[in-house]
Scaffold this active site. Structure first.
Site, PDB file in Angstrom:
ATOM      1  N   ASP A   1       0.863  -1.185   0.000  1.00  0.00           N
ATOM      2  CA  ASP A   1       0.000   0.000   0.000  1.00  0.00           C
ATOM      3  C   ASP A   1       0.897   1.233   0.000  1.00  0.00           C
ATOM      4  O   ASP A   1       2.037   1.164  -0.445  1.00  0.00           O
ATOM      5  CB  ASP A   1      -0.953  -0.025   1.199  1.00  0.00           C
ATOM      6  CG  ASP A   1      -2.292   0.634   0.882  1.00  0.00           C
ATOM      7  OD1 ASP A   1      -2.291   1.860   0.683  1.00  0.00           O
ATOM      8  OD2 ASP A   1      -3.316  -0.066   0.842  1.00  0.00           O
TER       9      ASP A   1
ATOM     10  N   HIS B   1       1.871   1.942  -3.213  1.00  0.00           N
ATOM     11  CA  HIS B   1       0.935   2.858  -3.864  1.00  0.00           C
ATOM     12  C   HIS B   1       1.489   4.275  -3.912  1.00  0.00           C
ATOM     13  O   HIS B   1       0.756   5.218  -4.187  1.00  0.00           O
ATOM     14  CB  HIS B   1      -0.409   2.847  -3.138  1.00  0.00           C
ATOM     15  CG  HIS B   1      -1.145   1.549  -3.275  1.00  0.00           C
ATOM     16  ND1 HIS B   1      -2.398   1.351  -2.728  1.00  0.00           N
ATOM     17  CD2 HIS B   1      -0.818   0.384  -3.895  1.00  0.00           C
ATOM     18  CE1 HIS B   1      -2.807   0.116  -2.991  1.00  0.00           C
ATOM     19  NE2 HIS B   1      -1.866  -0.486  -3.700  1.00  0.00           N
TER      20      HIS B   1
END
Length: 455
Positions: free
Chosen positions: A271, A294
């Site tokens: 993430d 991310h």
């Protein structure tokens, strides 16, 4: 021996013995307290002479001048030493040090309120490991309403240094196996996963040299905290089961924080690598390496109805982003029931990107908001004075020729957006494209509207 010398030595020995005896009254099995034989002890004896003691960055004692507390190690992964650890921190509070030894494992199986700390060091050379008793932790935790966050423990107070060569292990595999891909932001999700390291109402926190491993959810979350520093930290979340990968395992998150510094750090999670959230200001990041993430994000902000959020004064320099979804990203919420706010004075400089879907992106339709809904209820987060300087590398080609996508919400103001030395390529071929929509003024490079993008 002169009488004065004899008296001095005797008084020193008595003072040392007295201090040890007073601390040893209630010591758990396997624990110990050791005082330094340093000038700081002798300085308490009338007429003695000592050099001016060294001080740390906060004006407190350095490691060599602190009393040292040790506790027994766990015998196995079910041998909970939570109460021993809590005892040690209480004994070390106000100028001491807790040492967790190399090659030893210390298992935490009960939630811990550590918000009372003031001037304490924790030297972690061993492994602090949380139990994976999901039933216990679901019922016993510290809950934060922001994105339904829970944690095993809360660190708070003032002047707290946690450092060494050791590991804080969240034992996340059982949690990843159990939640079956449920997002923490899913309104129907009731499977809460603990954050590995959380501070609240804290001032002057330093984390240095540690490995933060396999957090069930976010790895770190700083709340109502001032001046927190992470240096030379390694964060990873790696599943041994390909059917249950880590999710929401951000490297760094924050809420109401003034002064967030991350330097010389590596992050390998599924993430956000770095993602300060509402009301975070005075951010400094340098020498950060991110793999499979991310991106290095600002936000998300503007999530909650009627609430004003902001992020300001951020400097992000010398970052490498590999094999991820995003590189540099600004993200804000849109939709019928969201908040508002701003991002201001943010600089990304010297950013190298490889095999990343969106190397540079302004996302104001964050979190699964479709184009129709986003157009009807645009974001109300203003984006101002943002610099993207010296970006090199390549996208993954997933979005065709587009390497930068700067789409400002029609419900917000985007101004002072500046791009310089953008040398990004795409496997889809030349020319690489930079998209800009609804941005006021010249952005410093050629760009095209999204309607003309070849993606």
């Amino acid at each position: 021996m002169k009488l004065s010398s004899f008296l001095f030595s005797s008084l020193a020995a008595l003072a040392y013995a007295s201090a040890i005896a007073s601390e040893n009254d209630f010591i758990p099995a396997g624990a110990s307290i050791t005082y330094p034989r340093s000038s700081s002890l002798y300085a308490r004896i009338p007429g003695s002479y000592s050099k001016k003691p060294k001080k740390d960055n906060w004006g407190n004692k350095v490691e060599s001048d602190r009393k040292k507390i040790t506790i027994r190690a766990s015998k196995n992964d079910n041998d909970d030493i939570s109460q021993d650890f809590l005892w040690a921190l209480k004994k070390a509070n106000h100028g001491g040090l807790v040492h967790l030894k190399k090659g030893k494992k210390y298992v935490i199986g009960k939630k811990l309120d550590l918000t009372f700390l003031n001037d304490v060091y924790v030297k972690l050379d061993g492994e602090l490991k949380f139990t994976n008793d999901i039933e216990y932790w679901q019922a016993n935790n510290f809950y934060y309403a922001f994105q339904k966050s829970i944690t095993f423990w809360v660190w708070g107070g003032k002047d707290i240094k946690i450092y060494g060569s050791g590991v804080i292990n969240g034992n996340g595999q059982a949690w990843w196996d159990g939640f079956s891909g449920a997002e923490i932001l899913d309104p129907n999700n009731k499977y809460y996963r603990p954050i590995l390291f959380l501070t609240d109402n804290a001032t002057n926190i330093e984390v240095k040299g540690l490995h933060l491993k396999d957090s069930p959810c976010w790895t770190t979350f700083m709340v109502r905290t001032k001046n927190v520093i992470f240096d030379d930290v390694y964060i990873d979340a790696v599943s041994t089961n390909v059917s249950s990968l880590p999710k929401n395992t951000d490297g760094f998150d924050s809420l109401n924080v003034d002064g967030l510094t991350v330097t010389n750090t590596r992050v390998n999670v599924g993430d956000d690598c770095f993602s300060p959230k509402p009301n975070t200001t005075n951010i400094f990041v340098k020498n950060l390496w991110c793999n499979g993430t991310h991106g290095v994000s600002m936000g998300s902000i503007g999530q909650y109805p009627g609430v004003k959020d902001y992020i300001s004064n951020a400097w992000i320099e010398n970052v490498t982003l590999l094999n991820g979804e995003n590189g540099a990203r600004l993200k804000a919420w849109a939709g019928p029931s969201v908040g508002y706010g701003y991002m201001d004075n943010i600089t990304y400089k010297d950013i190298h990107i490889e095999n990343t879907d969106k190397p540079l992106v302004l996302d104001q339709c964050y979190f699964n908001i479709n184009e129709t809904t986003c157009a009807a209820y645009p974001s109300k987060v203003n984006i101002t004075n943002v610099n993207f300087i010296n970006f090199t590398g390549s996208s993954s080609g997933k979005n065709g020729h587009v390497v930068a996508d700067l789409a400002c919400s029609p419900g917000a103001t985007c101004s002072g957006i500046h791009l310089e030395e953008i040398n990004l390529t795409s496997p889809a071929g030349d020319p690489a494209q930079i998209v800009c929509d609804n941005i006021q003024g010249d952005i410093g490079v050629d760009c095209i509207p999204s309607s003309e993008a070849d993606d």
